[in-house]
Design a protein around this motif. Structure first.
Motif, mmCIF file in Angstrom:
data_model
loop_
_atom_site.group_PDB
_atom_site.id
_atom_site.type_symbol
_atom_site.label_atom_id
_atom_site.label_comp_id
_atom_site.label_asym_id
_atom_site.label_seq_id
_atom_site.Cartn_x
_atom_site.Cartn_y
_atom_site.Cartn_z
ATOM 1 N N GLY A 1 3.049 -18.093 11.212
ATOM 2 C CA GLY A 1 3.800 -17.125 11.781
ATOM 3 C C GLY A 1 4.774 -16.383 11.153
ATOM 4 O O GLY A 1 5.752 -15.636 11.354
ATOM 5 N N MET A 2 5.115 -17.023 9.735
ATOM 6 C CA MET A 2 5.784 -16.247 8.919
ATOM 7 C C MET A 2 5.302 -14.949 8.508
ATOM 8 O O MET A 2 4.315 -14.596 8.590
ATOM 9 C CB MET A 2 6.038 -17.201 7.700
ATOM 10 C CG MET A 2 6.803 -18.531 8.212
ATOM 11 S SD MET A 2 7.393 -19.602 6.666
ATOM 12 C CE MET A 2 5.742 -20.566 6.436
ATOM 13 N N ARG A 3 6.250 -14.226 7.580
ATOM 14 C CA ARG A 3 5.847 -13.000 7.226
ATOM 15 C C ARG A 3 5.172 -13.171 5.697
ATOM 16 O O ARG A 3 5.442 -12.636 4.710
ATOM 17 C CB ARG A 3 7.003 -12.027 6.987
ATOM 18 C CG ARG A 3 7.535 -11.753 8.456
ATOM 19 C CD ARG A 3 8.610 -10.767 8.312
ATOM 20 N NE ARG A 3 8.116 -9.410 7.929
ATOM 21 C CZ ARG A 3 7.682 -8.485 8.551
ATOM 22 N NH1 ARG A 3 7.406 -9.001 9.951
ATOM 23 N NH2 ARG A 3 7.531 -7.395 8.049
ATOM 24 N N VAL A 4 4.312 -14.110 5.422
ATOM 25 C CA VAL A 4 3.637 -14.422 4.203
ATOM 26 C C VAL A 4 2.028 -14.567 4.546
ATOM 27 O O VAL A 4 1.615 -15.287 5.570
ATOM 28 C CB VAL A 4 3.868 -15.929 3.854
ATOM 29 C CG1 VAL A 4 3.062 -16.153 2.637
ATOM 30 C CG2 VAL A 4 5.485 -16.118 3.562
ATOM 31 N N THR A 5 1.618 -13.560 4.158
ATOM 32 C CA THR A 5 0.027 -13.375 4.616
ATOM 33 C C THR A 5 -0.776 -14.047 3.841
ATOM 34 O O THR A 5 -0.742 -14.417 2.612
ATOM 35 C CB THR A 5 -0.337 -11.805 4.404
ATOM 36 O OG1 THR A 5 -0.446 -11.364 2.972
ATOM 37 C CG2 THR A 5 0.512 -10.944 5.128
ATOM 38 N N VAL A 6 -2.199 -14.340 4.441
ATOM 39 C CA VAL A 6 -3.171 -15.324 3.558
ATOM 40 C C VAL A 6 -3.291 -14.249 2.500
ATOM 41 O O VAL A 6 -3.703 -14.898 1.286
ATOM 42 C CB VAL A 6 -4.334 -15.190 4.578
ATOM 43 C CG1 VAL A 6 -5.662 -16.108 3.772
ATOM 44 C CG2 VAL A 6 -3.835 -16.331 5.552
ATOM 45 N N GLY A 7 -3.771 -13.091 2.399
ATOM 46 C CA GLY A 7 -3.989 -12.069 1.293
ATOM 47 C C GLY A 7 -3.210 -12.271 0.371
ATOM 48 O O GLY A 7 -3.417 -12.161 -0.971
ATOM 49 N N MET A 8 -1.780 -12.169 0.458
ATOM 50 C CA MET A 8 -0.584 -12.388 -0.454
ATOM 51 C C MET A 8 -0.963 -13.662 -1.446
ATOM 52 O O MET A 8 -1.126 -13.604 -2.703
ATOM 53 C CB MET A 8 0.811 -12.216 0.021
ATOM 54 C CG MET A 8 1.556 -12.235 -1.208
ATOM 55 S SD MET A 8 3.399 -12.452 -0.279
ATOM 56 C CE MET A 8 3.422 -14.148 0.067
ATOM 57 N N ILE A 9 -1.085 -14.783 -0.650
ATOM 58 C CA ILE A 9 -1.265 -16.011 -1.195
ATOM 59 C C ILE A 9 -2.632 -16.198 -2.060
ATOM 60 O O ILE A 9 -2.574 -16.466 -3.349
ATOM 61 C CB ILE A 9 -1.277 -16.952 -0.405
ATOM 62 C CG1 ILE A 9 0.091 -17.393 0.392
ATOM 63 C CG2 ILE A 9 -1.556 -18.524 -0.803
ATOM 64 C CD1 ILE A 9 1.491 -17.582 -0.563
ATOM 65 N N LEU A 10 -3.662 -15.482 -1.189
ATOM 66 C CA LEU A 10 -4.970 -15.680 -2.290
ATOM 67 C C LEU A 10 -4.913 -14.707 -3.578
ATOM 68 O O LEU A 10 -5.552 -14.939 -4.586
ATOM 69 C CB LEU A 10 -6.084 -14.954 -1.508
ATOM 70 C CG LEU A 10 -6.463 -16.091 -0.007
ATOM 71 C CD1 LEU A 10 -7.443 -15.257 0.850
ATOM 72 C CD2 LEU A 10 -7.008 -17.072 -0.623
ATOM 73 N N GLY A 11 -4.248 -13.458 -3.401
ATOM 74 C CA GLY A 11 -3.978 -12.473 -4.583
ATOM 75 C C GLY A 11 -3.106 -13.258 -5.650
ATOM 76 O O GLY A 11 -3.461 -13.230 -6.910
ATOM 77 N N LEU A 12 -2.150 -14.358 -5.442
ATOM 78 C CA LEU A 12 -1.629 -14.821 -6.501
ATOM 79 C C LEU A 12 -2.544 -15.993 -6.935
ATOM 80 O O LEU A 12 -2.338 -16.074 -8.229
ATOM 81 C CB LEU A 12 -0.245 -15.740 -5.775
ATOM 82 C CG LEU A 12 0.849 -14.776 -5.356
ATOM 83 C CD1 LEU A 12 1.891 -15.579 -4.326
ATOM 84 C CD2 LEU A 12 1.516 -14.137 -6.467
ATOM 85 N N MET A 13 -3.153 -16.642 -6.167
ATOM 86 C CA MET A 13 -4.135 -17.538 -6.784
ATOM 87 C C MET A 13 -5.235 -16.920 -7.675
ATOM 88 O O MET A 13 -5.882 -17.227 -8.652
ATOM 89 C CB MET A 13 -4.990 -18.335 -5.713
ATOM 90 C CG MET A 13 -3.960 -19.123 -4.830
ATOM 91 S SD MET A 13 -5.108 -20.130 -3.269
ATOM 92 C CE MET A 13 -3.771 -21.287 -2.766
#
Length: 76
Positions: A22-34
């Motif tokens: 529920g935070m403003r941290v998207t799955v896409g952002m994390i996958l992009g970093l990875m």
């Protein structure tokens, strides 16, 4: 596949994009970093409110999405 409990989708958070708990941290952002080579440790240092299980669920969610099959429905 086990139920993903850390990935949430709400039209009120980030326009309905999949987010972590529920935070403003998207799955896409994390996958992009990875994808750009950031290690789990680097990501957790940059976002101390995340947990390693959050990152694992991002990968599990991505794996589930790429295996999804879309079937066209006949209009007749």
């Amino acid at each position: 596949m086990r139920k993903l409990t850390r990935i949430t989708i709400s039209s009120e958070v980030m326009g309905g994009k999949p987010c972590i708990r529920g935070m403003r941290v998207t799955v896409g952002m994390i996958l992009g970093l990875m994808a750009t080579g950031r290690s789990q440790e680097e990501i957790l240092r940059a976002y101390p409110y995340l947990e390693s299980e959050d990152l694992k669920e991002c990968l599990a969610y991505a794996a589930w999405r790429v295996e999804e099959v879309e079937v066209s429905l006949s209009t007749t």
